[in-house]
Design a protein around this motif. Sequence first.
Motif, PDB file in Angstrom:
ATOM      1  N   TYR A 154      -3.497  13.979  10.468  1.00  0.00           N
ATOM      2  CA  TYR A 154      -3.804  12.988   9.443  1.00  0.00           C
ATOM      3  C   TYR A 154      -4.410  13.719   8.264  1.00  0.00           C
ATOM      4  O   TYR A 154      -4.917  14.836   8.395  1.00  0.00           O
ATOM      5  CB  TYR A 154      -4.694  11.850   9.955  1.00  0.00           C
ATOM      6  N   ILE A 155      -4.321  13.093   7.101  1.00  0.00           N
ATOM      7  CA  ILE A 155      -4.780  13.711   5.856  1.00  0.00           C
ATOM      8  C   ILE A 155      -6.084  13.038   5.443  1.00  0.00           C
ATOM      9  O   ILE A 155      -6.124  11.821   5.242  1.00  0.00           O
ATOM     10  CB  ILE A 155      -3.716  13.565   4.745  1.00  0.00           C
ATOM     11  N   ALA A 156      -7.140  13.829   5.316  1.00  0.00           N
ATOM     12  CA  ALA A 156      -8.450  13.268   4.982  1.00  0.00           C
ATOM     13  C   ALA A 156      -8.719  13.276   3.485  1.00  0.00           C
ATOM     14  O   ALA A 156      -9.519  12.480   2.994  1.00  0.00           O
ATOM     15  CB  ALA A 156      -9.552  14.033   5.720  1.00  0.00           C
ATOM     16  N   ASP A 157      -8.067  14.168   2.735  1.00  0.00           N
ATOM     17  CA  ASP A 157      -8.272  14.230   1.288  1.00  0.00           C
ATOM     18  C   ASP A 157      -7.407  13.181   0.599  1.00  0.00           C
ATOM     19  O   ASP A 157      -6.240  12.994   0.947  1.00  0.00           O
ATOM     20  CB  ASP A 157      -7.901  15.620   0.751  1.00  0.00           C
ATOM     21  N   GLU A 158      -7.970  12.507  -0.393  1.00  0.00           N
ATOM     22  CA  GLU A 158      -7.261  11.514  -1.212  1.00  0.00           C
ATOM     23  C   GLU A 158      -6.844  10.282  -0.413  1.00  0.00           C
ATOM     24  O   GLU A 158      -5.987   9.507  -0.830  1.00  0.00           O
ATOM     25  CB  GLU A 158      -6.044  12.126  -1.905  1.00  0.00           C
ATOM     26  N   THR A 159      -7.441  10.099   0.770  1.00  0.00           N
ATOM     27  CA  THR A 159      -7.166   8.919   1.584  1.00  0.00           C
ATOM     28  C   THR A 159      -8.486   8.236   1.913  1.00  0.00           C
ATOM     29  O   THR A 159      -9.563   8.827   1.752  1.00  0.00           O
ATOM     30  CB  THR A 159      -6.437   9.292   2.888  1.00  0.00           C
ATOM     31  N   GLN A 172     -14.817   5.222   0.781  1.00  0.00           N
ATOM     32  CA  GLN A 172     -14.899   3.858   0.253  1.00  0.00           C
ATOM     33  C   GLN A 172     -14.057   3.674  -1.009  1.00  0.00           C
ATOM     34  O   GLN A 172     -14.099   2.622  -1.650  1.00  0.00           O
ATOM     35  CB  GLN A 172     -16.363   3.505  -0.052  1.00  0.00           C
ATOM     36  N   VAL A 173     -13.258   4.684  -1.385  1.00  0.00           N
ATOM     37  CA  VAL A 173     -12.381   4.566  -2.551  1.00  0.00           C
ATOM     38  C   VAL A 173     -11.300   3.544  -2.228  1.00  0.00           C
ATOM     39  O   VAL A 173     -10.708   3.582  -1.146  1.00  0.00           O
ATOM     40  CB  VAL A 173     -11.748   5.929  -2.907  1.00  0.00           C
ATOM     41  N   PRO A 174     -11.017   2.582  -3.127  1.00  0.00           N
ATOM     42  CA  PRO A 174     -10.011   1.562  -2.838  1.00  0.00           C
ATOM     43  C   PRO A 174      -8.638   2.154  -2.536  1.00  0.00           C
ATOM     44  O   PRO A 174      -8.284   3.238  -3.020  1.00  0.00           O
ATOM     45  CB  PRO A 174      -9.962   0.732  -4.131  1.00  0.00           C
ATOM     46  N   SER A 175      -7.872   1.435  -1.723  1.00  0.00           N
ATOM     47  CA  SER A 175      -6.513   1.859  -1.382  1.00  0.00           C
ATOM     48  C   SER A 175      -5.614   1.806  -2.613  1.00  0.00           C
ATOM     49  O   SER A 175      -5.740   0.909  -3.451  1.00  0.00           O
ATOM     50  CB  SER A 175      -5.926   0.945  -0.312  1.00  0.00           C
ATOM     51  N   ALA A 176      -4.706   2.760  -2.704  1.00  0.00           N
ATOM     52  CA  ALA A 176      -3.734   2.783  -3.806  1.00  0.00           C
ATOM     53  C   ALA A 176      -2.600   1.816  -3.473  1.00  0.00           C
ATOM     54  O   ALA A 176      -1.941   1.975  -2.451  1.00  0.00           O
ATOM     55  CB  ALA A 176      -3.179   4.191  -3.997  1.00  0.00           C
ATOM     56  N   THR A 177      -2.404   0.829  -4.306  1.00  0.00           N
ATOM     57  CA  THR A 177      -1.255  -0.055  -4.142  1.00  0.00           C
ATOM     58  C   THR A 177      -0.059   0.556  -4.866  1.00  0.00           C
ATOM     59  O   THR A 177      -0.203   1.469  -5.686  1.00  0.00           O
ATOM     60  CB  THR A 177      -1.529  -1.444  -4.726  1.00  0.00           C
ATOM     61  N   GLY A 230       0.849  -1.179   0.000  1.00  0.00           N
ATOM     62  CA  GLY A 230       0.000   0.000   0.000  1.00  0.00           C
ATOM     63  C   GLY A 230       0.887   1.232   0.000  1.00  0.00           C
ATOM     64  O   GLY A 230       2.117   1.137   0.097  1.00  0.00           O
ATOM     65  N   LEU A 231       0.282   2.392  -0.095  1.00  0.00           N
ATOM     66  CA  LEU A 231       1.012   3.657  -0.019  1.00  0.00           C
ATOM     67  C   LEU A 231       0.331   4.542   1.021  1.00  0.00           C
ATOM     68  O   LEU A 231      -0.900   4.613   1.069  1.00  0.00           O
ATOM     69  CB  LEU A 231       1.042   4.350  -1.384  1.00  0.00           C
ATOM     70  N   LEU A 251      -3.443   6.166   1.504  1.00  0.00           N
ATOM     71  CA  LEU A 251      -3.722   6.823   0.222  1.00  0.00           C
ATOM     72  C   LEU A 251      -4.674   5.977  -0.626  1.00  0.00           C
ATOM     73  O   LEU A 251      -4.565   4.747  -0.675  1.00  0.00           O
ATOM     74  CB  LEU A 251      -2.427   7.080  -0.531  1.00  0.00           C
ATOM     75  N   ALA A 252      -5.598   6.664  -1.311  1.00  0.00           N
ATOM     76  CA  ALA A 252      -6.621   6.002  -2.117  1.00  0.00           C
ATOM     77  C   ALA A 252      -6.303   6.143  -3.603  1.00  0.00           C
ATOM     78  O   ALA A 252      -5.441   6.935  -4.000  1.00  0.00           O
ATOM     79  CB  ALA A 252      -7.994   6.597  -1.808  1.00  0.00           C
ATOM     80  N   GLU A 253      -7.016   5.380  -4.419  1.00  0.00           N
ATOM     81  CA  GLU A 253      -6.770   5.383  -5.869  1.00  0.00           C
ATOM     82  C   GLU A 253      -7.069   6.736  -6.512  1.00  0.00           C
ATOM     83  O   GLU A 253      -6.603   6.996  -7.617  1.00  0.00           O
ATOM     84  CB  GLU A 253      -7.578   4.275  -6.548  1.00  0.00           C
ATOM     85  N   ASN A 254      -7.812   7.604  -5.845  1.00  0.00           N
ATOM     86  CA  ASN A 254      -8.074   8.935  -6.413  1.00  0.00           C
ATOM     87  C   ASN A 254      -6.995   9.945  -6.011  1.00  0.00           C
ATOM     88  O   ASN A 254      -7.125  11.138  -6.286  1.00  0.00           O
ATOM     89  CB  ASN A 254      -9.461   9.439  -6.004  1.00  0.00           C
TER      90      ASN A 254
END
Length: 200
Positions: free
Chosen positions: A104-109, A141-146, A12-13, A67-70
């Motif tokens: 913590y970062i709430a955007d893009e996570t 609910q955006v999937p985690s960025a691998t 993950g990232l 971090l999320a895929e977006n």
Amino acid sequence: MDNKAMFNLSYGLFILTAKDGEKDNGCIVNTVGQVTSQPNRISLTVNKANYTHDMILKTKEFNVSVLAENSKFETYRHWGFQSGRNTDKLESISFKRSANGLVYIADETNAFLSAKVVSTLDLGTHTLFIADVTDGEVLSQVPSATYSFYQNNIKPKPASTEKRKGFICTVCGYIYEGETLPDDFICPVCKHPASDFRPL
């Protein structure tokens, strides 16, 4: 050995954040994983060259924002391609604080975890932290960025490298110009070793 085989491990990232006194800081890591559920513990490995490493070693606390895929490349550039030793990474950044007082970062996570270190292990260039999870929240609910997703969908493709002689870091895209790459070379941007470079 083909070092590229290591790229097929699933990572993950994360944005790793810590605080020492009044100073907040953070960096990008791909080395967080759950190790036990009872107690709820995670492992984290951090390069000793990172300023955040020293803060965690001193304070024994950190947060991890998943971090999320977006997520956008600029986010990785901001948190991963500059040092908090000479940059205020929280300037002009939207963030929140968890119950432990850390950012913590709430955007893009899609989630964050707070953790308290219970043990450390010196790995030479890195330190392995084992920590109890003290708090956490699902943020989207955006999937985690691998790491693989980042490489294929977020990280920009390098500009044309025709007629250039040198080596490119497969992690961050930094280009070392020259005929040979020293065996002990460390990427000045992401701190990865010469084994993570390939010829242009």
